[in-house]
Scaffold this motif. Structure first.
Motif, short mmCIF file in Angstrom:
data_model
loop_
_atom_site.label_atom_id
_atom_site.label_comp_id
_atom_site.label_asym_id
_atom_site.label_seq_id
_atom_site.Cartn_x
_atom_site.Cartn_y
_atom_site.Cartn_z
N VAL A 97 1.14 8.15 4.54
CA VAL A 97 1.51 7.32 3.38
C VAL A 97 0.28 6.59 2.85
O VAL A 97 0.06 6.52 1.63
N SER A 98 -0.53 6.05 3.75
CA SER A 98 -1.75 5.34 3.33
C SER A 98 -2.70 6.28 2.60
O SER A 98 -3.29 5.91 1.57
N THR A 99 -2.84 7.50 3.10
CA THR A 99 -3.72 8.48 2.46
C THR A 99 -3.22 8.86 1.07
O THR A 99 -4.00 8.95 0.11
N VAL A 100 -1.91 9.05 0.94
CA VAL A 100 -1.32 9.42 -0.35
C VAL A 100 -1.53 8.30 -1.37
O VAL A 100 -1.81 8.55 -2.55
N LEU A 101 -1.38 7.05 -0.93
CA LEU A 101 -1.54 5.92 -1.84
C LEU A 101 -2.98 5.76 -2.33
O LEU A 101 -3.22 5.37 -3.48
N ILE A 102 -3.94 6.07 -1.46
CA ILE A 102 -5.35 5.89 -1.81
C ILE A 102 -5.93 7.13 -2.49
O ILE A 102 -6.96 7.06 -3.15
N ALA A 103 -5.25 8.26 -2.38
CA ALA A 103 -5.79 9.54 -2.88
C ALA A 103 -6.20 9.52 -4.36
O ALA A 103 -7.21 10.14 -4.72
N VAL A 145 -3.32 -1.93 -3.88
CA VAL A 145 -3.04 -1.79 -2.46
C VAL A 145 -4.24 -2.20 -1.62
O VAL A 145 -4.11 -2.96 -0.64
N LEU A 146 -5.43 -1.75 -1.99
CA LEU A 146 -6.62 -2.07 -1.21
C LEU A 146 -6.94 -3.56 -1.24
O LEU A 146 -7.30 -4.16 -0.21
#
Length: 261
Positions: A97-103, A145-146
């Motif tokens: 989920v974190s990877t998808v949000l930052i992608a 998010v970041l």
């Protein structure tokens, strides 16, 4: 000449190369002459008045402000919820989920714009303002998010646990303890989202429906015909907004942060 001196000189040259054209645009926006050339014939606010009288530009500003405000509101809401879930809770697939949000930050914007456009064409959905808003939310959400996540990591968990132990409900703890501590990051993320949305042109060119223009796409359309003094004035307004808002936001966030300590 030492190596450090060469590095300093090269740094100055690079900064001049980057910012001198911007300074020229700002300077020519106050030129009294219709022709953007040096030496200037005088200083005037004439072209800013022309902007105010140009209905197409005013309409583009209204669209950009509306789009930026909606993008900031949606991205900030989703970003705060996502940051809380990623920092405060453990669940299966958390890293995914974190990877998808930052992608979206890692993928070039033009690739993201084409991919979203092709996907919606596959679904036989026409271009619309909703599609444009969706694209801007996807692109700005990772920044919120970041920023919020970085602030939330620094908030001690025992502060919230103390409120819970004193009888506060989880909702009361969030609004009375967590939210005030997160306020500077939330405000900064909101400004980031608004500024990025207001200044975006690559994705907007792919996603916007016909007849809808934002300020960057309006500038691009005007440049197709000729470089008029109005473009210089419009560029100056864009520079003031996109540079002034983050600086103002940083000052307000710093003051809010000092109050919550």
């Amino acid at each position: 000449m030492s190596g450090w001196a060469l590095i300093r000189i090269w740094t100055v040259v690079v900064y001049l190369f980057m910012f001198l054209p911007v300074a020229v645009v700002v300077l020519l926006s106050f030129n009294a002459s219709q022709f953007g050339a040096f030496p200037m014939t005088g200083l005037s606010l004439r072209w800013f008045g022309e902007l105010w009288a140009n209905e197409a530009i005013l309409r583009a500003f209204r669209v950009s402000f509306l789009l930026g405000a909606l993008t900031a509101a949606i991205s900030t809401t989703l970003g705060v919820l996502a940051a809380l879930a990623l920092v405060r809770y453990d669940f299966r697939g958390k890293n995914l989920v974190s990877t998808v949000l930052i992608a979206p930050i890692l993928v070039p914007e033009v690739v993201l714009a084409v991919a979203l456009l092709l996907f919606l064409r596959f679904l036989q959905m026409p271009k619309s303002f909703a599609l444009l808003l969706l694209g801007h939310v996807i692109f700005t959400l990772p920044f919120v998010v970041l920023v919020v996540q970085a602030r939330l990591v620094g908030i001690r968990r025992d502060v919230e646990e103390a409120a819970l132990s004193l009888g506060a409900s989880p909702r009361q703890t969030f609004f009375a303890v967590t939210l005030p501590l997160l306020a500077p990051a939330i405000f900064a993320g909101m400004l980031f989202a608004f500024t990025i949305s207001f200044d975006d042109i690559t994705g907007t060119l792919f996603w916007k429906p016909g007849g809808v223009e934002t300020v960057p796409t309006q500038i691009f359309a005007m440049l197709r015909n000729s470089i008029s003094p109005e473009i210089n004035a419009l560029g100056t307004v864009m520079i003031v907004l996109t540079v002034g808002l983050p600086l103002l936001g940083a000052a307000i966030a710093r003051r809010l942060g000092a109050r919550t300590r």
